[in-house]
Design a protein around this motif. Sequence first.
Motif, PDB file in Angstrom:
ATOM      1  N   ILE A  51      -7.726   9.236  -2.604  1.00  9.34           N
ATOM      2  CA  ILE A  51      -9.112   8.773  -2.653  1.00  9.34           C
ATOM      3  C   ILE A  51      -9.190   7.283  -2.961  1.00  9.34           C
ATOM      4  O   ILE A  51      -9.968   6.550  -2.363  1.00  9.34           O
ATOM      5  N   ASP A  52      -8.365   6.839  -3.911  1.00  8.44           N
ATOM      6  CA  ASP A  52      -8.446   5.443  -4.345  1.00  8.44           C
ATOM      7  C   ASP A  52      -7.108   4.980  -4.900  1.00  8.44           C
ATOM      8  O   ASP A  52      -6.378   5.754  -5.517  1.00  8.44           O
ATOM      9  N   LEU A  53      -6.801   3.721  -4.681  1.00  8.41           N
ATOM     10  CA  LEU A  53      -5.622   3.068  -5.234  1.00  8.41           C
ATOM     11  C   LEU A  53      -6.110   1.730  -5.794  1.00  8.41           C
ATOM     12  O   LEU A  53      -6.251   0.754  -5.062  1.00  8.41           O
ATOM     13  N   LYS A  54      -6.440   1.730  -7.093  1.00  6.83           N
ATOM     14  CA  LYS A  54      -6.984   0.523  -7.723  1.00  6.83           C
ATOM     15  C   LYS A  54      -5.834  -0.395  -8.110  1.00  6.83           C
ATOM     16  O   LYS A  54      -5.030  -0.068  -8.981  1.00  6.83           O
ATOM     17  N   ALA A 100      -4.000   8.904 -12.181  1.00 10.78           N
ATOM     18  CA  ALA A 100      -2.838   8.515 -12.980  1.00 10.78           C
ATOM     19  C   ALA A 100      -2.574   7.028 -12.782  1.00 10.78           C
ATOM     20  O   ALA A 100      -2.892   6.459 -11.736  1.00 10.78           O
ATOM     21  N   THR A 101      -1.988   6.424 -13.800  1.00  3.94           N
ATOM     22  CA  THR A 101      -1.706   4.994 -13.779  1.00  3.94           C
ATOM     23  C   THR A 101      -0.211   4.744 -13.885  1.00  3.94           C
ATOM     24  O   THR A 101       0.483   5.428 -14.632  1.00  3.94           O
ATOM     25  N   GLN A 123      -5.984   7.838  -7.467  1.00  2.00           N
ATOM     26  CA  GLN A 123      -6.848   9.000  -7.599  1.00  2.00           C
ATOM     27  C   GLN A 123      -6.630   9.854  -6.347  1.00  2.00           C
ATOM     28  O   GLN A 123      -6.859   9.398  -5.221  1.00  2.00           O
ATOM     29  N   VAL A 124      -6.154  11.083  -6.566  1.00  2.00           N
ATOM     30  CA  VAL A 124      -5.801  11.975  -5.457  1.00  2.00           C
ATOM     31  C   VAL A 124      -6.450  13.334  -5.652  1.00  2.00           C
ATOM     32  O   VAL A 124      -6.398  13.894  -6.747  1.00  2.00           O
ATOM     33  N   GLU A 144       0.855  -1.187   0.000  1.00  2.00           N
ATOM     34  CA  GLU A 144       0.000   0.000   0.000  1.00  2.00           C
ATOM     35  C   GLU A 144       0.891   1.237   0.000  1.00  2.00           C
ATOM     36  O   GLU A 144       2.113   1.139   0.002  1.00  2.00           O
ATOM     37  N   VAL A 145       0.276   2.400   0.033  1.00  2.00           N
ATOM     38  CA  VAL A 145       0.994   3.668   0.119  1.00  2.00           C
ATOM     39  C   VAL A 145       0.542   4.350   1.405  1.00  2.00           C
ATOM     40  O   VAL A 145      -0.633   4.671   1.556  1.00  2.00           O
ATOM     41  N   SER A 146       1.472   4.547   2.324  1.00  2.00           N
ATOM     42  CA  SER A 146       1.128   5.179   3.597  1.00  2.00           C
ATOM     43  C   SER A 146       1.117   6.697   3.456  1.00  2.00           C
ATOM     44  O   SER A 146       1.722   7.255   2.535  1.00  2.00           O
TER      45      SER A 146
END
Length: 177
Positions: free
Chosen positions: A102-105, A137-138, A118-119, A68-70
């Motif tokens: 907001i989201d990390l798909k 961004a991807t 999504q930030v 994940e990204v902290s």
Amino acid sequence: MMLRRLAMAGCAAGLLGLAACASPSNPAMMTLPATAGLTASSGDLGYRSVTTVTVSGGQATNPMWTSEVSNADFKTALENSLAAAGYMGSEGPAMTVAASLIDLKQPLAGFDMSVTSQVRYTVSQADRTVFDETVAATGTATMGQAFMGVERLRMANEASIRENIKAFLTRFRARAR
């Protein structure tokens, strides 16, 4: 003899289990270096005037699950990216940057893994909001970059956040002119 073989098999299984543990994102790999066209210069809005960066929405990595990204790692990468682009400092009117992940798909598995972040970025100066947009961004990591799936996922996370910061700086510069 049988006990020895069982012990060796148990050690090998334990080592394989450790090799598959997820690792947290590396802020240095998420940092956008100074990039032509995205670097602020004297007279630009925000040039050396961002004094505060806040980040929310991130998650700590559970080694037994996925990378994940902290908040702390994202904050470090964002601050370092803003510094490289000439925005961090206290020379101009103080600005704050707030980033909300907001989201990390993330994919569950795959040879080439792509992660979309999504930030929402909000940039404020005094009591005025000068930028408020959501950026997606991807980032992709390929099998050639890392054999282990957990490592590819971490690398894709890092690439996604780095590309997200790049897209934010691109939009901010376009709006700030």
